[in-house]
Scaffold this active site. Structure first.
Site, PDB file in Angstrom:
ATOM      1  N   ARG A  34       0.833  -1.206   0.000  1.00 48.61           N
ATOM      2  CA  ARG A  34       0.000   0.000   0.000  1.00 48.61           C
ATOM      3  C   ARG A  34       0.862   1.247   0.000  1.00 48.61           C
ATOM      4  O   ARG A  34       1.898   1.285   0.659  1.00 48.61           O
ATOM      5  CB  ARG A  34      -0.857   0.059   1.271  1.00 48.61           C
ATOM      6  CG  ARG A  34      -2.053  -0.868   1.330  1.00 48.61           C
ATOM      7  CD  ARG A  34      -3.047  -0.653   0.234  1.00 48.61           C
ATOM      8  NE  ARG A  34      -3.564   0.698   0.124  1.00 48.61           N
ATOM      9  CZ  ARG A  34      -4.836   1.037   0.287  1.00 48.61           C
ATOM     10  NH1 ARG A  34      -5.725   0.124   0.611  1.00 48.61           N
ATOM     11  NH2 ARG A  34      -5.242   2.274   0.130  1.00 48.61           N
ATOM     12  N   TYR A  41      -3.585 -10.306  -3.206  1.00 39.12           N
ATOM     13  CA  TYR A  41      -3.580  -9.725  -1.861  1.00 39.12           C
ATOM     14  C   TYR A  41      -4.533 -10.468  -0.915  1.00 39.12           C
ATOM     15  O   TYR A  41      -4.105 -11.090   0.058  1.00 39.12           O
ATOM     16  CB  TYR A  41      -3.937  -8.236  -1.946  1.00 39.12           C
ATOM     17  CG  TYR A  41      -3.980  -7.573  -0.590  1.00 39.12           C
ATOM     18  CD1 TYR A  41      -2.829  -7.494   0.189  1.00 39.12           C
ATOM     19  CD2 TYR A  41      -5.164  -7.047  -0.082  1.00 39.12           C
ATOM     20  CE1 TYR A  41      -2.867  -6.912   1.450  1.00 39.12           C
ATOM     21  CE2 TYR A  41      -5.201  -6.463   1.168  1.00 39.12           C
ATOM     22  CZ  TYR A  41      -4.053  -6.400   1.933  1.00 39.12           C
ATOM     23  OH  TYR A  41      -4.095  -5.842   3.178  1.00 39.12           O
ATOM     24  N   ASP A  59       7.618  -6.195   3.317  1.00 37.24           N
ATOM     25  CA  ASP A  59       6.569  -7.088   3.773  1.00 37.24           C
ATOM     26  C   ASP A  59       6.176  -8.260   2.891  1.00 37.24           C
ATOM     27  O   ASP A  59       6.620  -8.396   1.760  1.00 37.24           O
ATOM     28  CB  ASP A  59       5.346  -6.259   4.172  1.00 37.24           C
ATOM     29  CG  ASP A  59       4.826  -6.746   5.529  1.00 37.24           C
ATOM     30  OD1 ASP A  59       5.422  -7.687   6.084  1.00 37.24           O
ATOM     31  OD2 ASP A  59       3.825  -6.200   6.016  1.00 37.24           O
ATOM     32  N   HIS A  95       7.491  -7.487   8.071  1.00 43.08           N
ATOM     33  CA  HIS A  95       6.809  -6.892   9.234  1.00 43.08           C
ATOM     34  C   HIS A  95       6.047  -7.916  10.065  1.00 43.08           C
ATOM     35  O   HIS A  95       5.582  -7.603  11.147  1.00 43.08           O
ATOM     36  CB  HIS A  95       5.853  -5.786   8.760  1.00 43.08           C
ATOM     37  CG  HIS A  95       6.587  -4.583   8.276  1.00 43.08           C
ATOM     38  ND1 HIS A  95       6.792  -3.470   9.054  1.00 43.08           N
ATOM     39  CD2 HIS A  95       7.218  -4.333   7.106  1.00 43.08           C
ATOM     40  CE1 HIS A  95       7.485  -2.576   8.374  1.00 43.08           C
ATOM     41  NE2 HIS A  95       7.764  -3.075   7.186  1.00 43.08           N
ATOM     42  N   ARG A 104      -6.623  -4.376  14.839  1.00 42.33           N
ATOM     43  CA  ARG A 104      -7.313  -4.650  13.610  1.00 42.33           C
ATOM     44  C   ARG A 104      -8.080  -5.958  13.807  1.00 42.33           C
ATOM     45  O   ARG A 104      -7.647  -6.821  14.581  1.00 42.33           O
ATOM     46  CB  ARG A 104      -6.262  -4.841  12.518  1.00 42.33           C
ATOM     47  CG  ARG A 104      -6.618  -4.306  11.186  1.00 42.33           C
ATOM     48  CD  ARG A 104      -5.396  -4.285  10.257  1.00 42.33           C
ATOM     49  NE  ARG A 104      -4.396  -5.293  10.559  1.00 42.33           N
ATOM     50  CZ  ARG A 104      -4.535  -6.584  10.287  1.00 42.33           C
ATOM     51  NH1 ARG A 104      -5.622  -7.042   9.724  1.00 42.33           N
ATOM     52  NH2 ARG A 104      -3.568  -7.428  10.565  1.00 42.33           N
ATOM     53  N   ASP A 108       2.083 -11.905  16.803  1.00 40.97           N
ATOM     54  CA  ASP A 108       2.159 -10.572  16.214  1.00 40.97           C
ATOM     55  C   ASP A 108       3.616 -10.261  15.895  1.00 40.97           C
ATOM     56  O   ASP A 108       4.483 -10.463  16.751  1.00 40.97           O
ATOM     57  CB  ASP A 108       1.616  -9.545  17.226  1.00 40.97           C
ATOM     58  CG  ASP A 108       0.960  -8.362  16.539  1.00 40.97           C
ATOM     59  OD1 ASP A 108       1.311  -8.096  15.381  1.00 40.97           O
ATOM     60  OD2 ASP A 108       0.109  -7.712  17.169  1.00 40.97           O
ATOM     61  N   ALA A 124       1.348  -1.530  21.627  1.00 39.70           N
ATOM     62  CA  ALA A 124       1.923  -1.687  22.970  1.00 39.70           C
ATOM     63  C   ALA A 124       2.923  -0.563  23.247  1.00 39.70           C
ATOM     64  O   ALA A 124       2.942   0.036  24.331  1.00 39.70           O
ATOM     65  CB  ALA A 124       2.612  -3.043  23.071  1.00 39.70           C
ATOM     66  N   LYS A 125       3.734  -0.250  22.247  1.00 39.69           N
ATOM     67  CA  LYS A 125       4.752   0.789  22.422  1.00 39.69           C
ATOM     68  C   LYS A 125       4.096   2.165  22.524  1.00 39.69           C
ATOM     69  O   LYS A 125       4.535   3.022  23.290  1.00 39.69           O
ATOM     70  CB  LYS A 125       5.751   0.757  21.265  1.00 39.69           C
ATOM     71  CG  LYS A 125       6.600  -0.507  21.254  1.00 39.69           C
ATOM     72  CD  LYS A 125       7.659  -0.481  20.166  1.00 39.69           C
ATOM     73  CE  LYS A 125       8.590  -1.685  20.302  1.00 39.69           C
ATOM     74  NZ  LYS A 125       9.621  -1.740  19.287  1.00 39.69           N
ATOM     75  N   TYR A 155      41.851 -30.021  -7.473  1.00 40.22           N
ATOM     76  CA  TYR A 155      40.933 -30.898  -8.211  1.00 40.22           C
ATOM     77  C   TYR A 155      39.460 -30.612  -7.885  1.00 40.22           C
ATOM     78  O   TYR A 155      38.777 -29.929  -8.636  1.00 40.22           O
ATOM     79  CB  TYR A 155      41.303 -32.367  -7.953  1.00 40.22           C
ATOM     80  CG  TYR A 155      40.453 -33.310  -8.742  1.00 40.22           C
ATOM     81  CD1 TYR A 155      40.485 -33.303 -10.138  1.00 40.22           C
ATOM     82  CD2 TYR A 155      39.596 -34.204  -8.108  1.00 40.22           C
ATOM     83  CE1 TYR A 155      39.676 -34.150 -10.888  1.00 40.22           C
ATOM     84  CE2 TYR A 155      38.791 -35.080  -8.849  1.00 40.22           C
ATOM     85  CZ  TYR A 155      38.839 -35.039 -10.236  1.00 40.22           C
ATOM     86  OH  TYR A 155      38.041 -35.880 -10.973  1.00 40.22           O
TER      87      TYR A 155
HETATM   88  C1  GDG Z   1       2.155  -5.139  10.843  1.00 42.56           C
HETATM   89  C2  GDG Z   1       2.395  -6.317  11.773  1.00 42.56           C
HETATM   90  C3  GDG Z   1       3.866  -4.874  13.135  1.00 42.56           C
HETATM   91  C4  GDG Z   1      -4.739   1.269  14.776  1.00 42.56           C
HETATM   92  N1  GDG Z   1      -6.025   1.633  14.830  1.00 42.56           N
HETATM   93  C5  GDG Z   1      -6.083   2.937  14.541  1.00 42.56           C
HETATM   94  C6  GDG Z   1      -4.798   3.386  14.318  1.00 42.56           C
HETATM   95  N2  GDG Z   1      -3.971   2.325  14.479  1.00 42.56           N
HETATM   96  C7  GDG Z   1      -2.521   2.377  14.355  1.00 42.56           C
HETATM   97  C8  GDG Z   1      -1.851   2.045  15.648  1.00 42.56           C
HETATM   98  C9  GDG Z   1      -0.491   1.541  15.166  1.00 42.56           C
HETATM   99  C10 GDG Z   1      -0.854   0.863  13.862  1.00 42.56           C
HETATM  100  O1  GDG Z   1      -2.084   1.382  13.432  1.00 42.56           O
HETATM  101  C11 GDG Z   1      -1.007  -0.641  14.008  1.00 42.56           C
HETATM  102  O2  GDG Z   1       0.250  -1.163  14.191  1.00 42.56           O
HETATM  103  P1  GDG Z   1       0.478  -2.699  14.574  1.00 42.56           P
HETATM  104  O3  GDG Z   1       1.881  -2.869  14.938  1.00 42.56           O
HETATM  105  O4  GDG Z   1      -0.444  -3.054  15.663  1.00 42.56           O
HETATM  106  O5  GDG Z   1       0.038  -3.619  13.323  1.00 42.56           O
HETATM  107  P2  GDG Z   1      -0.071  -3.525  11.689  1.00 42.56           P
HETATM  108  O6  GDG Z   1       0.401  -2.233  11.152  1.00 42.56           O
HETATM  109  O7  GDG Z   1      -1.467  -3.831  11.375  1.00 42.56           O
HETATM  110  O8  GDG Z   1       0.797  -4.727  11.025  1.00 42.56           O
HETATM  111  C12 GDG Z   1       2.705  -5.855  13.174  1.00 42.56           C
HETATM  112  C13 GDG Z   1       3.601  -3.754  12.136  1.00 42.56           C
HETATM  113  O9  GDG Z   1       3.255  -4.243  10.854  1.00 42.56           O
HETATM  114  C14 GDG Z   1       4.816  -2.875  11.974  1.00 42.56           C
HETATM  115  O10 GDG Z   1       5.896  -3.587  11.489  1.00 42.56           O
HETATM  116  O11 GDG Z   1       4.031  -4.321  14.417  1.00 42.56           O
HETATM  117  O12 GDG Z   1       3.035  -6.944  13.991  1.00 42.56           O
HETATM  118  O13 GDG Z   1       1.266  -7.194  11.792  1.00 42.56           O
HETATM  119  O14 GDG Z   1       0.373   2.570  14.895  1.00 42.56           O
HETATM  120  O15 GDG Z   1      -1.792   3.160  16.446  1.00 42.56           O
HETATM  121  N3  GDG Z   1      -4.515   4.672  14.032  1.00 42.56           N
HETATM  122  C15 GDG Z   1      -5.562   5.533  13.952  1.00 42.56           C
HETATM  123  N4  GDG Z   1      -6.826   5.132  14.133  1.00 42.56           N
HETATM  124  C16 GDG Z   1      -7.143   3.884  14.432  1.00 42.56           C
HETATM  125  O16 GDG Z   1      -8.312   3.558  14.590  1.00 42.56           O
HETATM  126  N5  GDG Z   1      -5.308   6.809  13.680  1.00 42.56           N
END
Ligand code: GDG
Length: 734
Positions: free
Chosen positions: A10, A85, A139, A163, A271, A370, A376-377, A497
């Site tokens: 994307r 996809y 990815d 990722h 998600r 995950d 978490a961070k 050889y």
């Molecule tokens: C992959 C891997 C890996 C979520 N809901 C909303 C929103 N978010 C933002 C969060 C966070 C991001 O989206 C989600 O990050 P994750 O790390 O949880 O997971 P993904 O991006 O789906 O997937 C994962 C990541 O890539 C990075 O390498 O950590 O394991 O699966 O930043 O805050 N942001 C807003 N509204 C929402 O409703 N604005």
């Protein structure tokens, strides 16, 4: 000026239409935010899919509008998106790599679409690629892109970052297209993962499926070094840390907070996906309420689920399950004053999200698997001046860095229940202490560091590649060698050889020289001004048999024996007085390793013993070889023996014997005015080092070497010898 080309499925924007006008909005996903720091600050181009667009007029408008934003679209038809996809990426790779084998769907036509779309992405990259650019592919949707780029531009600098988790070999091996996926990834110069474990799994897969051994996280494949490393992705720490104080967040908080309520707020944001453990989380919350009635009315769980992959049936079922579960918990436990679960199925604006993080006392992050989990961070970063507790699944990559969270096994309900209780009752001092620890960690390695670190390592790998000391023997140099050998009065050609004149085989005795090879060596050796010597680690009997009717000198057992060809047969003598009394004791040890390592065997030579493990399981063979070396190093210390580890062998032989010493003796004997020496493994390095500078030394293989030149393979070596022999036949005396 060279640029960085970022490639991801994307583009980091979403496009919508209002009143006939195109609207561009930045996306919020982990990857999008992560790579944006590089995209903003450097000379870059980001290539990716902008979403479904069907009209060609719109495609043209979008392309034009995106260009100043340094974004390049890859347009894909709905059918391609469905197959590549939603199909192969999300129904095959995603579940498999997250250990959900029961959801994996194998379908050849999906795989073909994946291949096809990876080619489309690579083509678009090549449309914008200039020599010197660095390409960073992201990815699991684009794992074939690195090798497609490599095929077209062998000198390109390509990085790849995964990722999501890379599964253990036992899971990965079940994929029908496992070889193609590995080949695709191995087109990169640097392959990055979130954690050391994922990198380890990948290394184990390439070891087992491709036989590639690593040294310091580096493998050598198709004449290139490839580095495999972990880069735990961070967040934009400063932004999250400052956000809670912002006006926008305060406005949201004013709406949420009711000081009279005094309730502990638990939040979770994911998600919609089975990997997130949403149902298990609700189950655990229900169990917590059942076991702890004293907390009824005192805890609220805000569950934010962001819609995702809504077209896939399994996701629809999951959504239904969550809806029902929330209804059940609220129905059983709720009352007019208290709703235990506040459930939102939508995405939120950024500041609403931050205010939710900040407002919550407990972050409940319990994915079953995950890659990293940035939520978490983000939760930790938002809690600057307000205490808070993070409950985190051990199965998230983030758990490696966030050891001060309450770590839980997401499949263990009781573990989650106790964690919730512990979080609710944790005193403020401990909360602050744990937060401080984790904030230190994630502020140090934020997303900018992550991206910068990856790019620096990629530059480093490229620098090492370019300065590797590999000096390819070009056709021009071949011609020069031909000229020089033709002019020489007394030319000495010393040829290793195995690996230099013939390929490796599983059984050493199978590598007999072909008739053509013998004929070629004979033509060379028959020339009056040329003397050919074959050098090998093999025993003299085998070599005598291999070259029975060829009048060449032979060095056997890595230089222990020299066989002078003098008309009727060879006269063999050892290079120095040698003993074989040690063999009994060492053979005893090697026998034990043969029994413990299926497929391995002992080769006995007069002054050496060799343990071969080429046909054993790769991991086991390597481990046993390492153990054997350790064991032998104690025993051989007082016996004047040396232990060598070579190409899938461990060899024990008398000290001070090597091919270099043999080459010195040959030089003294022949006093040549031209020397050509070729060899492929490290035992040949002794020869290269023992030569005068002006000699023509050739390493067969593209590794660093003391030789002057490198040739790709034994076939290229044969080609060189054929060229020389042709010239000799035309111009020299026989
Ligand atoms: C992959 C891997 C890996 C979520 N809901 C909303 C929103 N978010 C933002 C969060 C966070 C991001 O989206 C989600 O990050 P994750 O790390 O949880 O997971 P993904 O991006 O789906 O997937 C994962 C990541 O890539 C990075 O390498 O950590 O394991 O699966 O930043 O805050 N942001 C807003 N509204 C929402 O409703 N604005």
């Amino acid at each position: 000026m060279s640029k960085i080309i970022i490639v991801s499925n994307r583009l980091p924007i979403s496009i919508s239409k209002r009143e006939g006008k195109l609207l561009f909005r930045r996306s919020s996903g982990g990857l999008a935010t992560g790579v944006s720091s590089i995209h903003k600050s450097k000379e870059t181009l980001w290539i990716g899919w902008p979403g479904l667009i069907s009209s060609s007029q719109e495609k043209a408008n979008i392309t034009k509008e995106l260009r100043p934003r340094k974004l390049v679209p890859v347009f894909l038809t709905q059918k391609k998106i469905e197959k590549y996809y939603e199909g192969f990426s999300n129904r095959t790779i995603w579940p498999l790599f997250h250990y959900f084998s029961e959801h994996v769907y194998y379908d050849e036509s999906l795989w073909r679409a994946y291949e096809n779309v990876n080619h489309i992405f690579a083509e678009q990259v090549l449309n914008f690629y200039d020599k010197g650019d660095m390409i960073w592919v992201h990815d699991y949707q684009l794992m074939l892109v690195p090798s497609i780029l490599r095929d077209r531009y062998p000198e390109a600098s390509v990085g790849f970052f995964l990722h999501i988790p890379f599964p253990s070999f036992e899971i990965f091996r079940t994929l029908p297209w496992r070889q193609q996926i590995l080949d695709g990834l191995l087109g990169a110069d640097l392959i990055g993962f979130h954690t050391f474990d994922y990198a380890r799994h990948f290394l184990s897969s390439i070891l087992r499926l491709k036989g590639l051994e690593q040294e310091m996280q580096t493998v050598y494949y198709n004449n290139r070094y490839i580095r495999i490393d972990s880069f735990p992705m961070g967040i934009d720490y400063k932004k999250y840390a400052a956000a809670s104080q912002s006006h926008a967040v305060q406005k949201y908080l004013d709406r949420f907070i009711d000081p009279k309520r005094n309730r502990k707020i638990i939040v979770s944001i994911d998600r919609l996906d089975y990997s997130k453990g949403l149902v298990q989380r609700l189950e655990a919350f229900q169990l917590f309420l059942e076991n702890n009635p004293e907390y009824h009315g005192k805890v609220e769980f805000i569950l934010l689920v962001v819609p995702s992959r809504v077209k896939v049936e399994y996701y629809r079922q999951l959504k239904k399950k969550i809806d029902e579960y929330v209804g059940r918990i609220n129905g059983i436990f709720g009352n007019m004053e208290w709703t235990p679960v506040h459930y939102f199925y939508r995405s939120l604006p950024y500041y609403a999200l931050i205010s939710l993080f900040y407002y919550a006392d407990i972050g409940l992050v319990t994915p079953l698997r995950d890659g990293m989990n940035l939520v978490a961070k983000e939760f930790i970063a938002c809690h600057q001046d307000k205490p808070g507790v993070l409950i985190l699944s051990e199965m998230a990559g983030a758990a490696n860095e966030l050891g001060a969270a309450i770590l839980i096994n997401p499949n263990d309900m009781n573990d989650i229940v106790s964690a919730i209780k512990k979080a609710i009752t944790m005193d403020i001092a401990e909360q602050k202490e744990r937060l401080k620890h984790m904030q230190n960690q994630i502020s140090r390695y934020d997303v900018e560091k992550w991206a910068g670190d990856f790019m620096t390592q990629l530059e480093e790998v490229i620098r090492i590649r370019d300065e590797s000391g590999i000096n390819v023997l070009t056709p021009e140099i071949m011609t020069e060698i031909e000229n020089k050998v033709t002019l020489a009065k007394n030319a000495l050609c010393i040829l290793d050889y195995d690996g230099t004149l013939v390929p490796f085989t599983n059984q050493p005795e199978q590598a007999k020289p072909s008739r053509e090879l013998v004929a070629l060596l004979r033509t060379l050796n028959n020339c009056k001004s040329v003397h050919v010597v074959i050098v090998s680690g093999r025993d003299r009997e085998s070599l005598d048999a291999f070259f029975a009717d060829l009048d060449v000198d032979i060095v056997a057992e890595h230089g222990a024996w020299i066989g002078n060809s003098e008309g009727a047969g060879r006269q063999w003598h050892t290079i120095a007085p040698l003993s074989d009394e040690w063999k009994e004791e060492i053979r005893h040890i090697l026998d034990r390793y043969v029994i413990r390592t299926p497929g391995s065997f002992i080769e006995e030579k007069e002054f050496s013993l060799v343990w071969h493990y080429r046909q054993s399981d790769v991991g086991l063979g390597q481990q046993r070889a390492h153990e054997l070396r350790e064991t032998l190093s104690y025993i051989t210390a007082n016996l004047n023996l040396q232990v060598l580890e070579g190409a899938k062998i461990v060899e024990v032989k008398n000290s001070g014997i090597n091919k270099g010493r043999a080459v010195e003796q040959l030089q003294q004997r022949f006093k040549p005015d031209f020397i050509l020496v070729a060899g492929d493994d490290w035992t040949d390095e002794d020869m290269f080092k023992a030569l005068p500078q002006e000699s023509w030394s050739i390493k067969v293989g593209m590794q660093r070497s003391a030789a002057r030149y490198n040739l790709k393979s034994y076939e290229s070596m044969i080609e060189l010898l054929q060229r020389i022999s042709k010239r000799m036949m035309n111009e020299k005396d026989y």
